[in-house]
Each structure stands twice: as structure tokens, then as C-alpha cells.
Write an enzyme that holds these catalytic residues in place. Structure first.
Site, PDB file in Angstrom:
ATOM      1  N   GLU A 178       0.841  -1.215   0.000  1.00  0.00           N
ATOM      2  CA  GLU A 178       0.000   0.000   0.000  1.00  0.00           C
ATOM      3  C   GLU A 178       0.868   1.254   0.000  1.00  0.00           C
ATOM      4  OE1 GLU A 178      -3.137  -0.279  -0.654  1.00  0.00           O
ATOM      5  OE2 GLU A 178      -2.906  -2.450  -0.514  1.00  0.00           O
ATOM      6  N   TRP A 228       1.831   1.714  -3.453  1.00  0.00           N
ATOM      7  CA  TRP A 228       0.733   2.335  -4.228  1.00  0.00           C
ATOM      8  C   TRP A 228       0.803   3.856  -4.074  1.00  0.00           C
ATOM      9  CZ3 TRP A 228      -2.623   1.309  -7.953  1.00  0.00           C
ATOM     10  CH2 TRP A 228      -3.012  -0.014  -8.192  1.00  0.00           C
ATOM     11  N   TRP A 287     -21.443  12.850 -18.679  1.00  0.00           N
ATOM     12  CA  TRP A 287     -21.863  12.737 -17.278  1.00  0.00           C
ATOM     13  C   TRP A 287     -23.234  13.388 -17.101  1.00  0.00           C
ATOM     14  CZ3 TRP A 287     -18.812   9.388 -15.151  1.00  0.00           C
ATOM     15  CH2 TRP A 287     -17.448   9.353 -15.476  1.00  0.00           C
ATOM     16  N   ASN A 325     -10.798   2.507   3.332  1.00  0.00           N
ATOM     17  CA  ASN A 325     -10.460   2.379   1.908  1.00  0.00           C
ATOM     18  C   ASN A 325     -11.490   1.575   1.106  1.00  0.00           C
ATOM     19  OD1 ASN A 325      -8.579   2.588  -0.410  1.00  0.00           O
ATOM     20  ND2 ASN A 325      -8.541   0.352  -0.161  1.00  0.00           N
ATOM     21  N   TRP A 356     -16.560  12.068 -12.025  1.00  0.00           N
ATOM     22  CA  TRP A 356     -15.672  11.698 -10.908  1.00  0.00           C
ATOM     23  C   TRP A 356     -15.057  12.930 -10.248  1.00  0.00           C
ATOM     24  CZ3 TRP A 356     -10.517  13.133 -11.182  1.00  0.00           C
ATOM     25  CH2 TRP A 356      -9.990  13.411 -12.449  1.00  0.00           C
ATOM     26  N   TRP A 408      -9.888   8.060  -7.443  1.00  0.00           N
ATOM     27  CA  TRP A 408     -11.112   8.417  -8.184  1.00  0.00           C
ATOM     28  C   TRP A 408     -11.043   7.969  -9.640  1.00  0.00           C
ATOM     29  CZ3 TRP A 408     -15.888   9.521  -6.920  1.00  0.00           C
ATOM     30  CH2 TRP A 408     -16.136   9.863  -5.588  1.00  0.00           C
TER      31      TRP A 408
HETATM   32  C1  FAD Z   1     -11.611   7.238  -4.141  1.00  0.00           C
HETATM   33  C2  FAD Z   1     -10.388   7.163  -3.244  1.00  0.00           C
HETATM   34  C3  FAD Z   1      -9.807   8.331  -2.762  1.00  0.00           C
HETATM   35  C4  FAD Z   1      -8.673   8.281  -1.943  1.00  0.00           C
HETATM   36  N1  FAD Z   1      -8.129   9.455  -1.493  1.00  0.00           N
HETATM   37  C5  FAD Z   1      -6.995   9.414  -0.730  1.00  0.00           C
HETATM   38  C6  FAD Z   1      -6.394  10.611  -0.275  1.00  0.00           C
HETATM   39  O1  FAD Z   1      -6.838  11.736  -0.567  1.00  0.00           O
HETATM   40  N2  FAD Z   1      -5.292  10.512   0.523  1.00  0.00           N
HETATM   41  C7  FAD Z   1      -4.755   9.293   0.859  1.00  0.00           C
HETATM   42  O2  FAD Z   1      -3.751   9.253   1.581  1.00  0.00           O
HETATM   43  N3  FAD Z   1      -5.293   8.149   0.399  1.00  0.00           N
HETATM   44  C8  FAD Z   1      -6.387   8.167  -0.361  1.00  0.00           C
HETATM   45  N4  FAD Z   1      -6.949   6.996  -0.788  1.00  0.00           N
HETATM   46  C9  FAD Z   1      -6.261   5.725  -0.490  1.00  0.00           C
HETATM   47  C10 FAD Z   1      -6.689   4.998   0.812  1.00  0.00           C
HETATM   48  O3  FAD Z   1      -8.083   4.908   0.884  1.00  0.00           O
HETATM   49  C11 FAD Z   1      -6.171   5.685   2.072  1.00  0.00           C
HETATM   50  O4  FAD Z   1      -4.791   5.929   1.956  1.00  0.00           O
HETATM   51  C12 FAD Z   1      -6.387   4.790   3.300  1.00  0.00           C
HETATM   52  O5  FAD Z   1      -7.746   4.487   3.450  1.00  0.00           O
HETATM   53  C13 FAD Z   1      -5.851   5.493   4.546  1.00  0.00           C
HETATM   54  O6  FAD Z   1      -6.049   4.705   5.673  1.00  0.00           O
HETATM   55  P1  FAD Z   1      -4.846   4.012   6.419  1.00  0.00           P
HETATM   56  O7  FAD Z   1      -3.784   5.000   6.702  1.00  0.00           O
HETATM   57  O8  FAD Z   1      -5.417   3.260   7.572  1.00  0.00           O
HETATM   58  O9  FAD Z   1      -4.316   3.012   5.300  1.00  0.00           O
HETATM   59  P2  FAD Z   1      -3.513   1.632   5.336  1.00  0.00           P
HETATM   60  O10 FAD Z   1      -4.365   0.635   4.689  1.00  0.00           O
HETATM   61  O11 FAD Z   1      -2.972   1.322   6.667  1.00  0.00           O
HETATM   62  O12 FAD Z   1      -2.305   1.930   4.316  1.00  0.00           O
HETATM   63  C14 FAD Z   1      -1.065   2.510   4.724  1.00  0.00           C
HETATM   64  C15 FAD Z   1      -0.771   3.713   3.889  1.00  0.00           C
HETATM   65  O13 FAD Z   1      -0.605   3.338   2.529  1.00  0.00           O
HETATM   66  C16 FAD Z   1      -1.125   4.359   1.680  1.00  0.00           C
HETATM   67  N5  FAD Z   1      -2.253   3.795   0.905  1.00  0.00           N
HETATM   68  C17 FAD Z   1      -3.113   2.834   1.283  1.00  0.00           C
HETATM   69  N6  FAD Z   1      -3.984   2.559   0.294  1.00  0.00           N
HETATM   70  C18 FAD Z   1      -3.655   3.381  -0.727  1.00  0.00           C
HETATM   71  C19 FAD Z   1      -4.171   3.580  -2.039  1.00  0.00           C
HETATM   72  N7  FAD Z   1      -5.214   2.865  -2.522  1.00  0.00           N
HETATM   73  N8  FAD Z   1      -3.612   4.534  -2.811  1.00  0.00           N
HETATM   74  C20 FAD Z   1      -2.556   5.251  -2.358  1.00  0.00           C
HETATM   75  N9  FAD Z   1      -2.011   5.110  -1.140  1.00  0.00           N
HETATM   76  C21 FAD Z   1      -2.558   4.175  -0.335  1.00  0.00           C
HETATM   77  C22 FAD Z   1      -1.615   5.478   2.585  1.00  0.00           C
HETATM   78  O14 FAD Z   1      -0.587   6.418   2.702  1.00  0.00           O
HETATM   79  C23 FAD Z   1      -1.867   4.749   3.891  1.00  0.00           C
HETATM   80  O15 FAD Z   1      -1.786   5.583   5.030  1.00  0.00           O
HETATM   81  C24 FAD Z   1      -8.097   7.020  -1.611  1.00  0.00           C
HETATM   82  C25 FAD Z   1      -8.694   5.846  -2.101  1.00  0.00           C
HETATM   83  C26 FAD Z   1      -9.832   5.918  -2.898  1.00  0.00           C
HETATM   84  C27 FAD Z   1     -10.447   4.637  -3.395  1.00  0.00           C
END
Ligand code: FAD
Length: 448
Positions: free
Chosen positions: A271, A274, A302, A337, A355, A378
Site C-alpha cells: 500500500e 501504491w 456525465w 479504503n 468523478w 477516483w
Molecule cells: C476514491 C479514493 C480516494 C482516496 N483518497 C486518498 C487521499 O486523498 N489521501 C490518501 O492518503 N489516500 C487516499 N486513498 C487511499 C486509501 O483509501 C487511504 O490511503 C487509506 O484508506 C488510509 O487509511 P490508512 O492509513 O489506515 O491506510 P492503510 O491501509 O494502513 O495503508 C497505509 C498507507 O498506505 C497508503 N495507501 C493505502 N492505500 C492506498 C491507495 N489505494 N492509494 C494510495 N495510497 C494508499 C496510505 O498512505 C496509507 O496511510 C483514496 C482511495 C480511494 C479509493
């Protein structure tokens, strides 16, 4: 005149494990910290924006860390270039000659432009302007295909990310140690004190820790990491690290987190990769901040439906998983997420709304809002992004509920009236909406 080096904090609100600050200190000249509340961003935020409260509270801590080492964090409110110019001038009047400005890179379009303007001014003035990579383990240009072009698909990017790190014998994971004590400047400040939130037009209440309760911890729970792979998709439990706000503002170091990923959870490390992938995508393809990554997706007609958009924002669509997610977002500034994916897909596919509307709503509400990951998420949901879900795969919000919240614990927490007559009827019928999305996308992409 005594020489001085400024370290400009932006997405790195910490004085430990900081690549740029470590470099500033090792220059041999005394160092002062600098931060600017950028009006071009702040002027567009609501008065109760909780992120400003978080930044403000973190700056107080950073300022105390400088003070404890006999130094100063200068804090300004305005345009960063103008504030740097006036700070350098004011320091000169008190006998300090700024010889260099160090800062950590930010890879998004606006900061890149801002930094290039600052670099030109420094060049004219004969000041060194030095940028460093701190916010990610590997910067965008370090992970390229063999032909030198950027990756647009995650799996090969991730493979190359690992290969690059191993080739560097994992040195990019090493802590960037900072010893401030003995390396700071005893400035007698005329200006540069931390402005209050009300000075900047914000409500002071937003600076209380309860406002960012979802991100209360600064270290991932080891148990969460060990069980991450099995619990990450269950929104009713805290099965993810909640590090996103801290990564966004650099209140924790990504290096320390990645090391924990290597030790405790490969899935979690993925993650973090990612996150770096999306940073690289936005850096190499800045148009994707506002346009479809794959241009033909901008042909989708849209719908315009204010009532449906408002129902989605308020969590009143009649689809429990969507509504719970939106209400969690509105109440806490966080959304799980899995649920982000469900609500985003619902907006673009079921409601057939642009979107960008959803992306902007998330940008306003998410405490962890980060342009690259938000746009990436998005565009993934709408099908228009690099490595996105195919357009004809439309999440069924009811099946998602059964699969990821089978007992309804998450929904009940956020939608207490679920199952009672007070809960709204679905604003669109699933079968019809799914088919409408597929037909509309298909026709638009075929150029019809
Ligand atoms: C529509 C949409 C919008 C999002 N907008 C954001 C946003 O504005 N800022 C943001 O930080 N994340 C965003 N995410 C990614 C993800 O949802 C969040 O990073 C995550 O939910 C944060 O929770 P956590 O720290 O407990 O994540 P964990 O699951 O513990 O992951 C650890 C870290 O990995 C990174 N990460 C995890 N999943 C993703 C992912 N899919 N894409 C990129 N990085 C990821 C984050 O930095 C996160 O803190 C988005 C996802 C979607 C589907």
C-alpha cells in the site's frame, strides 16, 4: 554578516529523520526553520477546516523542538515566495546572511511550479536552493521502465521499486538523522511568530486533537500490521494503520513505516508503494489532476443531477454501505479504503456523475486528502485512470455490504435509522443504473 541556512518545512512537519533538514544541518552553517501558510491554498478553505488545525498544532510542536535546541522556526502567512523574500531581507537587517535554502521535494504540479519560481529567485540572488527526496522512499524518476519511460501499471512498477531499492542496498530506508542542538541560530525575531488561527480567518476550535481522533496514534499498531492482510477490508474494525494523515503532513517518516512494512506485513508495504506509484503518476502526467488519464474517458456524457449529488454527499442514497461511508467522512474526516472504493464507484457508475465532483468533495472533507492518491483513487473507480478497473465492472453496493460488513456493524454505527421507515428508499435502482452506466461508457468510448 553571519551566514545562515533556512530549512523550509512543507509536507514534513518533523525535526527527526528528515533528509532535507539533515542536509541543511550538515552544511556547517547555523540553521533556522521556515514555514509559510500559503494563502493561495488557505483562501479557498472553509473557516472550520480541520487540516489547518492539525497543521497549526503540529507547528507548535516543531517550533518547540527548534526552541529546545536553541533555535527558531519562523512562520509566515502569505505567498511563499514573497514571504521567503521578506524573511531573507529582515534577517539581513539583523545581521544574518541567508546563504542557502533547503527543502524536501513535493512532486505535485502546483508545488513544482512554486519551487521553480523560488529557485529562479534564489539563482538571481546568488542563494543556493537545494531540494531533497524525503516524502517517498523512491522519487518518481528513480523507478522508470528500462526504456526510461514512466510506468503506468502498478505491478511492474512495484517490482521495479523493489529491484531499485535492493540495488541501492536499501540505503533509501535509512534514517536521516538530524542533530539540531549546536547547529541552530539564536535569532532575535521581530516577525515570524506562529500566527493564530483567527489571525488567518479560521475557527480556533479546529485545533483540538478530538478533531483528528481517527488519526490519534503516530505509530501503527504492530497487531494491525501483522493481521493487516486478513482485516484490511473490514470497515467495522480498525484493521488499517490510520497513518495517512501523518504521511500526508510528514508527521511520521515514511522510512520508519516502510521498515515496519518489511518486517511485519508485505501487503501493507504494498500500500505504501501504491502511494509512491500515484505520486509518480501525478508527477509524470500532471494533466491527470483534472483530466481523465486516458483521454477518451473525457467523452463520457456525465449526468447533471444536483439532488442525486446532494444525497450522495449527505449519505442519503438509500444504499447503506454508501451512506455509512459518506456519514463517516462527514463526521470524522476519514473513510475506510474499501468504502472509499464503494462510494466512488457508486457516484461515477450508479449515478453517472463526473468523478471530479466526488474528487473535490473528498478533497474538502478528507483529513488525509492528498492530491495524487485522491485523483488516483477516483480515476481508478471511474475507469479513466492508469491501471483502472475496467468500466464494465460495476460494484454492487449490496453485495459489497454482504461481503465486507456481513453483520451490518459498520452500517449500524453510521446509519442508525437503517432498517426503519426513516431510512430513505434507494435513489436509483441497481439493475437499471448498472446497465445505464455500461451502455453510456460503451457508447462514449466507442466514439459514438
Ligand atoms: C476514491 C479514493 C480516494 C482516496 N483518497 C486518498 C487521499 O486523498 N489521501 C490518501 O492518503 N489516500 C487516499 N486513498 C487511499 C486509501 O483509501 C487511504 O490511503 C487509506 O484508506 C488510509 O487509511 P490508512 O492509513 O489506515 O491506510 P492503510 O491501509 O494502513 O495503508 C497505509 C498507507 O498506505 C497508503 N495507501 C493505502 N492505500 C492506498 C491507495 N489505494 N492509494 C494510495 N495510497 C494508499 C496510505 O498512505 C496509507 O496511510 C483514496 C482511495 C480511494 C479509493
Amino acid at each position: 554578516m553571519k551566514p545562515l541556512v533556512l530549512f523550509w518545512h512543507r509536507r514534513d512537519l518533523r525535526t527527526h529523520d528528515n533528509v532535507g533538514l539533515a542536509a541543511a544541518v550538515s552544511s556547517g552553517h547555523p540553521v533556522a526553520g521556515f514555514f509559510c501558510f500559503d494563502r493561495s491554498i488557505l483562501d479557498h478553505l472553509p473557516v472550520d477546516d480541520r487540516r489547518i488545525g492539525f497543521i497549526h498544532s503540529e507547528l507548535q510542536r516543531v517550533s518547540q523542538e527548534y526552541q529546545a535546541a536553541g533555535g527558531t522556526l519562523l512562520t509566515q502567512y502569505g505567498s511563499p515566495l514573497e514571504m521567503l523574500q521578506s524573511t531573507v531581507k529582515e534577517l539581513a537587517e539583523s545581521g544574518w546572511s541567508v546563504v542557502a535554502i533547503h527543502t524536501n521535494r513535493d512532486y505535485a504540479p502546483y508545488p513544482v511550479k512554486r519551487d521553480s519560481e523560488v529557485a529562479s529567485w534564489c539563482n538571481q540572488e546568488g542563494l543556493t536552493f537545494q531540494t531533497h527526496d524525503d516524502h517517498v522512499i523512491l522519487p518518481p524518476e528513480a523507478v522508470l521502465k528500462d526504456d526510461g519511460l514512466p510506468y503506468t501499471v502498478f505491478t511492474p512498477y512495484s517490482r521495479k521499486w523493489h529491484k531499485t531499492l535492493e540495488a541501492a542496498e536499501r540505503r533509501p530506508l535509512e534514517e536521516a538523522k538530524v542533530t539540531l542542538k549546536g547547529h541552530t541560530a539564536p535569532l532575535t525575531k521581530k516577525s515570524g511568530h506562529l500566527p493564530s488561527l483567527s489571525d488567518m480567518g479560521f475557527d480556533g476550535q479546529v485545533a483540538t486533537p478530538s478533531q483528528w481522533q481517527a488519526f490519534a496514534k503516530r505509530k501503527p499498531d504492530p497487531d494491525v500490521l501483522v493481521k493487516y492482510a486478513e482485516r484490511r477490508d473490514t470497515p467495522s474494525v480498525v484493521g488499517t494503520s490510520r497513518m495517512s494523515l501523518h504521511l500526508r503532513f510528514g508527521t511520521v517518516s515514511v522510512r520508519s513505516l516502510a521498515k515496519q512494512g518489511f518486517q511485519k506485513s508485505e501487503k501493507w508495504l504494498t500500500e505504501l508503494i501504491w502511494r509512491e506509484f500515484y505520486q509518480a503518476i501525478l508527477h509524470h502526467f500532471p494533466h491527470s489532476a483534472s483530466d481523465a488519464f486516458r483521454a477518451k474517458y473525457d467523452r463520457i456524457p456525465w449526468r447533471h443531477d444536483d439532488a442525486h449529488f446532494s444525497a450522495w454527499c449527505a449519505g442519503k442514497t438509500g444504499y447503506p454501505m454508501v451512506d455509512a461511508g459518506m456519514r463517516e467522512l462527514n463526521a470524522t474526516g476519514f473513510m475506510h479504503n474499501r468504502v472509499r472504493m464503494v462510494v466512488a464507484s457508486f457516484l461515477c457508475k450508479h449515478l453517472l456523475l463526473d468523478w471530479r465532483l466526488g474528487e473535490r468533495y473528498f478533497a474538502e472533507k478528507l483529513l488525509d486528502f492528498e492530491l495524487a492518491s485522491n485523483v488516483g483513487g477516483w480515476q481508478w473507480a471511474s475507469g479513466s485512470g492508469c491501471d483502472a478497473a475496467p468500466y464494465f465492472r460495476v460494484f454492487n453496493p449490496e453485495s459489497q455490504l454482504k461481503k465486507f460488513d456481513p453483520k451490518g456493524a459498520y452500517v449500524q454505527k453510521w446509519v442508525p435509522e437503517w432498517g426503519t421507515p426513516a431510512y430513505p428508499e434507494p435513489i436509483v435502482e441497481h439493475k437499471m443504473a448498472r446497465q445505464r452506466a455500461i451502455d453510456t461508457y460503451k457508447a462514449a468510448l466507442a466514439g459514438a
